[in-house]
Write an enzyme that holds these catalytic residues in place. Structure first.
Site, PDB file in Angstrom:
ATOM      1  N   CYS A  44       0.937  -1.233  -0.093  1.00  0.00           N
ATOM      2  CA  CYS A  44       0.016   0.074   0.019  1.00  0.00           C
ATOM      3  C   CYS A  44       0.741   1.054  -0.010  1.00  0.00           C
ATOM      4  O   CYS A  44       0.832   1.798  -0.892  1.00  0.00           O
ATOM      5  CB  CYS A  44      -1.020  -0.128   1.207  1.00  0.00           C
ATOM      6  SG  CYS A  44      -1.658   1.592   1.790  1.00  0.00           S
ATOM      7  N   HIS A  86      -3.717   2.452   5.636  1.00  0.00           N
ATOM      8  CA  HIS A  86      -3.696   2.416   4.607  1.00  0.00           C
ATOM      9  C   HIS A  86      -3.565   3.849   4.101  1.00  0.00           C
ATOM     10  O   HIS A  86      -4.119   4.831   4.720  1.00  0.00           O
ATOM     11  CB  HIS A  86      -5.113   2.062   4.138  1.00  0.00           C
ATOM     12  CG  HIS A  86      -5.308   1.929   2.351  1.00  0.00           C
ATOM     13  ND1 HIS A  86      -4.356   1.294   1.797  1.00  0.00           N
ATOM     14  CD2 HIS A  86      -6.328   2.328   1.783  1.00  0.00           C
ATOM     15  CE1 HIS A  86      -4.792   1.234   0.374  1.00  0.00           C
ATOM     16  NE2 HIS A  86      -5.800   2.068   0.493  1.00  0.00           N
ATOM     17  N   ASP A 130      -6.365   5.368  -5.476  1.00  0.00           N
ATOM     18  CA  ASP A 130      -5.655   4.411  -4.984  1.00  0.00           C
ATOM     19  C   ASP A 130      -4.980   3.588  -5.974  1.00  0.00           C
ATOM     20  O   ASP A 130      -5.659   2.796  -6.568  1.00  0.00           O
ATOM     21  CB  ASP A 130      -6.707   3.852  -4.034  1.00  0.00           C
ATOM     22  CG  ASP A 130      -6.097   2.926  -2.889  1.00  0.00           C
ATOM     23  OD1 ASP A 130      -4.866   2.637  -2.836  1.00  0.00           O
ATOM     24  OD2 ASP A 130      -6.903   2.319  -2.157  1.00  0.00           O
TER      25      ASP A 130
END
Length: 316
Positions: free
Chosen positions: A92, A135, A150
């Site tokens: 991430c 995250h 993202d």
């Protein structure tokens, strides 16, 4: 004001080659071509870069298992060396961290914020609960409008910019859909507090499942340093126990994401347009090392391969 890290034009050119960016002109450099596209269609350029990043840079946690140090660095130069020069995977905060600096270097108005992953995503139980901050999400501002971007959530991640609008829905990977809703969460004391919740569903007949929640407040590098340490070093963290690698699959023209290739446990699977097939069953570490190179173009050094010996994630 502290200086914000950026990449040089030469580094951006190499990144664009890495993600197989297709220029619209023949004479300009790739960087110049992107700049021209941003001037005429910033959102379209952003969506193209996000899609190409997802299809080129694998999402995974190999450095926590295949290394001598079993740590993750968020240093901008380390991110670039690892995922652009070495062509390795990143989890991430690595994938989104690299993309964050690329977007900033190209002139986008962008900042990062933190999110909480849901139990539905992490544990397969939709009980309305969330993990701690772990995250990274990017917020890109175009013509005054904010978009969630993202490139680091893995299987159920967003495949296109989503406007921060209640109920904003889009195709994630047909027939799967994605959307944003603004709601309170079960653990909030003050239920008037509303935050953004990213949700997905497999098709139009399925139930929406929460993946993560976030607010649009900017997080700073020191915030992600704490988050990264917890995610990558805590013994109870899923990332320290299990090895995984995933990469999105684009269509022939690179205009949409149609599937994904996933290495998890002892299998390599490919899902395209809702149809899943097992590509390979992994019996040994040698099988997995060769499969990483074959399916994800991830090539590990001997010292990195030796790093997994004795870990719970080693294939025996």
């Amino acid at each position: 004001m502290a200086s914000q890290p950026t990449y040089t034009e030469a580094q951006l050119e190499a990144y664009l080659q890495r993600v197989e960016y297709k220029p619209s002109t023949q004479n300009a450099s790739l960087v110049q071509d992107v700049h021209q596209r941003i001037q005429t269609d910033a959102l379209g350029a952003l969506a193209d870069l996000q899609r190409r990043h997802l299809a080129a840079v694998p999402w995974g946690n190999s450095e926590l298992h295949y290394s001598q140090h079993h740590t993750i660095s968020l240093n901008p130069h380390n991110l670039y060396e690892k995922m652009v020069e070495r062509r390795r995977d990143g989890y991430c905060m690595e994938n989104s961290g690299l993309f964050f600096i690329v977007l900033r270097s190209l002139g986008f108005l962008v900042y990062a914020t933190g999110g909480r992953v849901s139990h539905a995503a992490a544990k397969g139980v939709d009980n309305g609960l969330y993990l701690s901050f772990g995250h990274m999400i990017l917020i890109v501002i175009i013509d005054g409008a904010k978009y969630m971007v993202d490139v680091g959530f893995g299987n159920n991640g967003a495949t296109a910019p989503l406007p921060l609008q209640e109920g904003a829905t889009a195709i994630r990977m047909a027939p799967a859909e994605m959307r944003l809703v603004r709601e309170s969460i079960a653990e909030f004391t003050d239920k008037t507090q509303k935050i953004w919740i990213y949700q997905t569903r497999y098709d139009a007949e399925s139930k929406w499942q929460p993946m993560f929640c976030f607010n649009d407040v900017e997080f700073l590098p020191q915030d992600f340093a704490v988050m990264n340490f917890a995610v990558s070093q805590t013994r109870t963290s899923w990332f320290t126990q299990t090895f995984v690698c995933m990469q999105m699959i684009p269509d022939a023209d690179g205009q949409q994401i149609i599937g994904q290739c996933v290495m998890s446990g002892r299998e390599v699977k490919r899902r395209v347009r809702g149809q899943m097939e097992i590509l390979q069953v992994l019996h040994t570490e040698e099988d997995r090392i060769k499969a990483l190179a074959k399916y994800f173009n991830v090539h590990l050094r001997s010292s990195e391969i030796e790093g997994i010996r004795g870990l719970v994630s080693e294939l025996r």
